[in-house]
Design a protein around this motif. Structure first.
Motif, PDB file in Angstrom:
ATOM      1  N   SER A 141       2.739   5.192  -4.363  1.00  0.00           N
ATOM      2  CA  SER A 141       3.613   6.299  -4.765  1.00  0.00           C
ATOM      3  C   SER A 141       4.688   6.582  -3.732  1.00  0.00           C
ATOM      4  N   LEU A 142       4.488   6.073  -2.513  1.00  0.00           N
ATOM      5  CA  LEU A 142       5.476   6.239  -1.454  1.00  0.00           C
ATOM      6  C   LEU A 142       6.352   4.999  -1.307  1.00  0.00           C
ATOM      7  N   GLY A 143       6.204   4.080  -2.255  1.00  0.00           N
ATOM      8  CA  GLY A 143       7.030   2.884  -2.243  1.00  0.00           C
ATOM      9  C   GLY A 143       6.499   1.760  -1.386  1.00  0.00           C
ATOM     10  N   GLU A 144       5.250   1.859  -0.931  1.00  0.00           N
ATOM     11  CA  GLU A 144       4.665   0.825  -0.066  1.00  0.00           C
ATOM     12  C   GLU A 144       3.451   0.215  -0.760  1.00  0.00           C
ATOM     13  N   GLU A 145       3.566  -1.058  -1.120  1.00  0.00           N
ATOM     14  CA  GLU A 145       2.488  -1.718  -1.848  1.00  0.00           C
ATOM     15  C   GLU A 145       1.874  -2.878  -1.063  1.00  0.00           C
ATOM     16  N   GLY A 146       2.367  -3.130   0.147  1.00  0.00           N
ATOM     17  CA  GLY A 146       1.912  -4.295   0.887  1.00  0.00           C
ATOM     18  C   GLY A 146       0.863  -4.011   1.937  1.00  0.00           C
ATOM     19  N   VAL A 147       0.357  -2.784   2.019  1.00  0.00           N
ATOM     20  CA  VAL A 147      -0.636  -2.448   3.034  1.00  0.00           C
ATOM     21  C   VAL A 147      -2.011  -2.963   2.595  1.00  0.00           C
ATOM     22  N   GLN A 148      -2.673  -3.694   3.465  1.00  0.00           N
ATOM     23  CA  GLN A 148      -4.033  -4.132   3.188  1.00  0.00           C
ATOM     24  C   GLN A 148      -5.001  -2.973   3.427  1.00  0.00           C
ATOM     25  N   ALA A 149      -5.949  -2.775   2.527  1.00  0.00           N
ATOM     26  CA  ALA A 149      -6.933  -1.701   2.659  1.00  0.00           C
ATOM     27  C   ALA A 149      -8.329  -2.275   2.514  1.00  0.00           C
TER      28      ALA A 149
END
Length: 737
Positions: A273-281
């Motif tokens: 929702s903040l425009g960041e989809e590449g963070v590994q979780a």
């Protein structure tokens, strides 16, 4: 999803009791600005869609060209998805400064129209900082600030805050409660709510802090630690060139580590929702394949021994045991001559392993060094070097000696040997007492428990991929064949070249020959993205990590750039030292501490009860102060009333979620589970619910011996998950209280 189009009706959908806020003098400027945003959004979406389609039609290419194409597709897709996902509700609010009468509108993303006019500034940009950071004590040059509440794509309410005495006069949008406080009472859902528009000043200051070293965000329940951690990750990806989209890397530069899978599911929507989809979780268990089957360690002393940094360091000694050069030489027979391979020769070959290269991946270098030493000793007498090396490679005795001296190792087998061969454990960890060595032995050494995971991870990292060398050799052979083929093609082209400048002769250059080889088609390993390295790691509920678990994360972050989020009072096994002492011991020396002291989530009625529970065992616990009250008292009832408690709440609340927390963490009564979760205290950590029902909280935790603090911590954590109402059920007579 339909694409955004210019406004055909008002963006404001204010309910009847807020009609005073619909005054054109208050919202007329907003209406015009939103019309411009809508028009630019429609144009941007159309333009991005066209560019994405054109980019996908381009040939994939090879090497850097292929990488650039993939990155452009990813960038366009992410931007398009964000614009389509939010539409006008990209806008969070607006602010007016003393030196500029024109409002500045703040959004999730920046947006500029065709004429270059800035319609939205990105919330992470320096220009947007006053929107979150201004206070009456420090207005940061603002005259006023407006925040919007969006409901299904339209503004259902808004709040104005002014920073001058003149602004207080005649503004019907001023409200006794801020936008943030008003939002706290809204119903919870299975996913974390969007709170970007109501980030508070104390939270924003932490979000925007630099990424050097370790930043510890310390705060009690409900202080917004998780909100800060997630928004900080998005901010750093935008603001730090080492981490974000300017780093020219396709892989993720940021890792988010949560306490359990329920937490990851709960926060899954926040970063997108903040425009960041590449963070590994992931969770700590996810870092090692065996994490999926590992069970809790029932022996506290064994858990303590395995969780120390010393045991992680023992893995290095365990590997070194298998890297000792032979102390005796050997005669190596070849069809051409016999040659003596001395102990010094072995030692010289072993020194060929590059420092830091994993054990299994060093074997080829050491073998090549052995070959070179033996070839040098042989009197070639015109025999080609390749023939000598081929002969030596086929020497079974030499191969066997090499495999004994530097064997191919499996990380699981290495750790299992520690728990089944006492002498090996004593060699690897000589500081252990005899009783410690005995305690660590077990009949099924590969029956993994949670404290084994950091040791398995350390062994896996130290040993490396056992198939890497084979892939490298196959790649080398394939590459040689490709080059040989291209050499023949080049010679044919040169032979057929009758041009005046003989351009085809340029193909003989080494650089050109390498470019002609199709390296993209060569075999490569399937990388484990969680192995890192990462430029920054965010760790939530960090108070629970053992020293050994910290080492798992340090191995993945050479820069030592961390956001550490936690509460010492919520540590199930106690946390007597300071954050600085704990992190320094595990190898994080540069630590900055930031505290959050205001409880935005838990009502005062619930927090009062919870505070007495934790302070009974931790008198100095950092218990935050609640900013709101619901007027609903905490009630104690008999466990037989569980059905009626849930039924009554569900009937009275069409939205929201409830959670029943018990030691078992599951429903035995066949009750409705659509909006009701059933969790253990430990798995409820990091989550929040409108209604929380505790069943026999006196049974939580172990409650005995050195782990007696577990009971109080589990009760404290479970109680503070409630955002509205807490009910405590007892099976015994204490329910009368």
């Amino acid at each position: 999803m339909p694409e955004t189009s210019p406004l055909k009706s008002s963006v404001f959908a204010l309910p009847g009791h807020l009609l005073r806020k619909a005054n054109p003098e208050l919202i007329g400027g907003d209406e015009q600005h939103f019309a411009a945003i809508a028009e630019t959004l429609a144009e941007s979406i159309a333009d991005l869609s066209e560019r994405l389609q054109e980019t996908r039609k381009q040939p994939a290419g090879r090497g850097q060209r292929a990488l650039d194409r993939d990155q452009e597709i990813h960038r366009l897709t992410s931007r398009l998805r964000a614009l389509r996902r939010f539409g006008l509700d990209l806008c969070l609010g607006r602010m007016v400064s003393a030196d500029n009468p024109e409002p500045v509108y703040v959004g999730r993303l920046g947006l500029t129209d065709r004429e270059g006019r800035r319609l939205l500034v990105d919330w992470r940009s320096p220009a947007a900082e006053p929107f979150f950071g201004a206070t009456h004590a420090n207005p940061m040059d603002l005259l006023s600030r407006r925040r919007y509440r969006w409901t299904r794509g339209r503004i259902s309410d808004y709040w104005d805050e002014v920073f001058t005495a003149e602004g207080m006069q005649g503004n019907d949008a001023l409200d006794d409660q801020s936008a943030f406080i008003a939002s706290l009472g809204s119903s919870r859902s299975p996913r974390m709510r969007d709170v970007l528009g109501t980030i508070q000043t104390d939270q924003d200051a932490i979000i925007r802090a630099g990424s050097r070293g370790a930043l510890v965000v310390d705060g009690g329940p409900g202080t917004g630690k998780t909100v800060v951690a997630l928004h900080r990750a998005a901010y750093l990806l935008y603001a730090d060139p080492r981490l974000g989209h300017r780093s020219n890397h396709r892989k993720s530069e940021v890792l988010l580590v949560g306490p359990h899978q329920a937490y990851l599911a709960y926060v899954a929507d926040v970063l997108p929702s903040l425009g960041e989809e590449g963070v590994q979780a992931c969770t700590l268990r996810d870092l090692v394949p065996e994490g999926a089957i590992a069970t809790p360690e029932r022996d506290p002393e064994v858990a303590r021994l395995k969780s120390s940094v010393g045991m992680v360091k023992a893995i290095e000694s365990a590997v070194r045991f298998h890297e000792q050069p032979p102390s005796k030489g050997m005669q190596v027979e070849t069809p051409f001559a016999d040659v003596w391979l001395s102990a010094d020769d072995w030692a010289e070959a072993f020194d060929a392993a590059e420092p830091g290269t994993p054990h299994n991946e060093s074997r080829d270098d050491i073998w090549d060094a052995l070959m070179a030493i033996l070839v040098d000793k042989l009197d070639q007498n015109g025999v080609p070097e390749s023939m000598l090396q081929s002969s030596l490679s086929q020497n079974a005795e030499l191969r066997a000696a090499f495999n004994r001296a530097w064997p191919l190792l499996d990380y699981r087998g290495l750790v299992a040997d520690l728990w089944s061969v006492p002498a090996y454990l004593r060699f690897s960890a000589p500081w252990l007492r005899a009783e410690d060595v005995a305690a660590l032995q077990r009949p099924e050494p590969a029956a993994w428990t949670v404290p084994d995971l950091p040791l398995l991870d350390a062994a896996r990292q130290r040993l490396g991929d056992p198939e890497a060398a084979q892939r490298r050799r196959r790649r080398k052979v394939t590459l040689a064949a490709e080059r040989e083929l291209m050499d023949r093609v080049v010679e044919d082209l040169i032979a057929a070249d009758d041009s005046e400048n003989m351009e085809m002769h340029m193909l003989r250059g080494d650089d050109m020959r390498d470019k002609l080889v199709d390296q993209d088609g060569l075999e490569s390993g399937d990388p484990d993205v969680l192995m890192g390295p990462f430029a920054h790691i965010v760790v939530d509920e960090a108070q629970e990590l053992s020293d050994a678990e910290w080492r798992m994360l340090l191995l993945r972050c050479p820069s030592r750039s961390f956001t550490v989020v936690g509460d010492r009072a919520q540590a199930r096994h106690g946390f007597a030292e300071s954050w600085e002492e704990r992190l320094d011991r595990v190898g994080l020396g540069s630590v900055t501490l930031a505290g959050l002291r205001i409880n935005y989530r838990t009502p005062e009625e619930v927090m009062t009860e919870a505070a007495s529970v934790i302070r009974a065992v931790l008198p100095d616990a950092n218990v935050p102060v609640s900013v709101r009250s619901t007027g609903i008292p905490v009630t104690c009832q008999h466990a037989d009333t569980l059905h009626s408690v849930l039924d009554t709440w569900l009937a009275a609340n069409a939205e929201g979620t409830a959670c029943v927390i018990s030691k078992q963490g599951r429903s035995n009564a066949g009750l409705e589970e659509g909006r009701v979760r059933w969790l253990t205290p430990e798995v409820s950590k990091g989550l929040e619910f409108d209604l929380v029902v505790l069943i026999d909280p006196e049974t939580f935790g172990e409650g005995t011996g050195g782990y007696g603090i577990e009971s109080a911590v589990d009760r404290y954590v479970a109680m503070t998950r409630a955002t509205s109402q807490l009910v405590i059920l007892h099976s015994g007579s204490e329910s009368a209280g």
